[in-house]
Design a protein around this motif. Sequence first.
Motif, short mmCIF file in Angstrom:
data_model
loop_
_atom_site.label_atom_id
_atom_site.label_comp_id
_atom_site.label_asym_id
_atom_site.label_seq_id
_atom_site.Cartn_x
_atom_site.Cartn_y
_atom_site.Cartn_z
N ALA A 1 -37.51 -45.51 -23.64
CA ALA A 1 -37.65 -45.16 -25.17
C ALA A 1 -37.72 -44.00 -25.47
CB ALA A 1 -38.48 -46.22 -25.73
N ILE A 2 -38.87 -43.07 -24.36
CA ILE A 2 -38.63 -42.16 -23.44
C ILE A 2 -37.91 -41.11 -23.64
CG2 ILE A 2 -40.59 -40.68 -22.82
CD1 ILE A 2 -42.82 -42.28 -22.85
N VAL B 1 -31.41 -50.29 -23.94
CA VAL B 1 -31.87 -49.33 -25.56
C VAL B 1 -30.78 -48.41 -25.71
CG1 VAL B 1 -32.33 -47.70 -23.46
CG2 VAL B 1 -33.54 -47.39 -25.61
N GLY B 2 -30.73 -48.17 -27.23
CA GLY B 2 -29.84 -47.49 -28.16
C GLY B 2 -30.60 -46.97 -29.50
N GLY C 1 -33.48 -48.92 -30.84
CA GLY C 1 -33.90 -49.91 -31.11
C GLY C 1 -33.73 -49.88 -29.16
N TYR C 2 -34.20 -51.72 -29.49
CA TYR C 2 -34.21 -52.25 -27.40
C TYR C 2 -34.65 -53.47 -27.48
CZ TYR C 2 -38.66 -50.54 -28.44
OH TYR C 2 -40.28 -50.52 -30.11
N TRP C 3 -34.28 -53.93 -26.51
CA TRP C 3 -35.03 -55.66 -26.08
C TRP C 3 -34.73 -55.06 -24.43
CZ3 TRP C 3 -30.78 -57.34 -22.84
CH2 TRP C 3 -30.05 -57.54 -23.10
N LEU D 1 -27.30 -48.31 -24.48
CA LEU D 1 -27.42 -48.15 -22.83
C LEU D 1 -27.75 -49.07 -22.47
CD1 LEU D 1 -28.44 -43.96 -22.40
CD2 LEU D 1 -25.80 -44.95 -22.18
N ALA D 2 -27.01 -49.53 -21.17
CA ALA D 2 -28.06 -50.43 -20.15
C ALA D 2 -29.04 -49.91 -19.76
CB ALA D 2 -26.88 -51.09 -19.08
#
Length: 189
Positions: A114-115, A83-84, A97-99, A69-70
């Motif tokens: 993330a939550i 985030v995914g 995972g995320y950036w 997801l964006a």
Amino acid sequence: MNHPPTIETERLVLRPFQISDAPRVKELAGAYEIYKTTLNIPHPYEDGMAERWISTHAAKFYGGDGVDLAITLKADGLLIGAVGLGASPRHNRAELGYWNGVPYWSNGYCTEAAIAMIRYGFRAMNYHKITCTHMECNPASGRVMQKAGMHKEGTLVDHVIKDGEYHTMIVYGTLKDEEGASTQDHSST
Ligand SMILES: CC(C)(COP(=O)(O)OP(=O)(O)OC[C@H]1O[C@@H](n2cnc3c(N)ncnc32)[C@H](O)[C@@H]1OP(=O)(O)O)[C@@H](O)C(=O)NCCC(=O)NCCS
């Protein structure tokens, strides 16, 4: 499982990527700072790579392999990160995972995203466990995991090679039973 979700939190909207997001993904994910502490993001980030990545999302979701997801700002819709969850259906767990784009760091955005993803993974996908792994040289990501209510499970010494050097990885996890233990749980779906 229906369709890729759109998830609202206090300040964010997490939504499926569209092909039209590709230039923005290239702009943000193309920064060296994003490449430096991740294992699957290319550098340099060439034309067409974002389009190809986004075009994998539908098959991933409908194949039961997870979701990407964006991360967008609720106030103006600006895309700031990703985030995914990458699923391991056989084990009923997923890897988070995320950036987040460099200009938006240290505002709590990634933790908020993330939550929300952990909550989605447990409530909508019914995963038993969600894990997340960061390079030892990336304590900010470990901090996100802690703030999202995850627990450190272990250290994988010299576990990966990046740019010709071994890197130690730190593993965090959380179980469905523990949901609600996070300190900043203000997301809603
Ligand atoms: C890791 C990343 C996603 C964090 O995004 P973010 O939106 O800045 O995250 P948050 O603001 O929610 O939280 C970051 C926390 O790390 C802390 N932090 C930042 N730099 C740090 C450092 N060098 N050491 C320890 N903590 C650090 C921040 O202070 C903040 O904690 P706090 O709220 O307790 O003060 C972002 O830095 C990023 O995109 N990095 C590159 C890609 C990446 O590494 N992705 C993760 C791969 S595992």
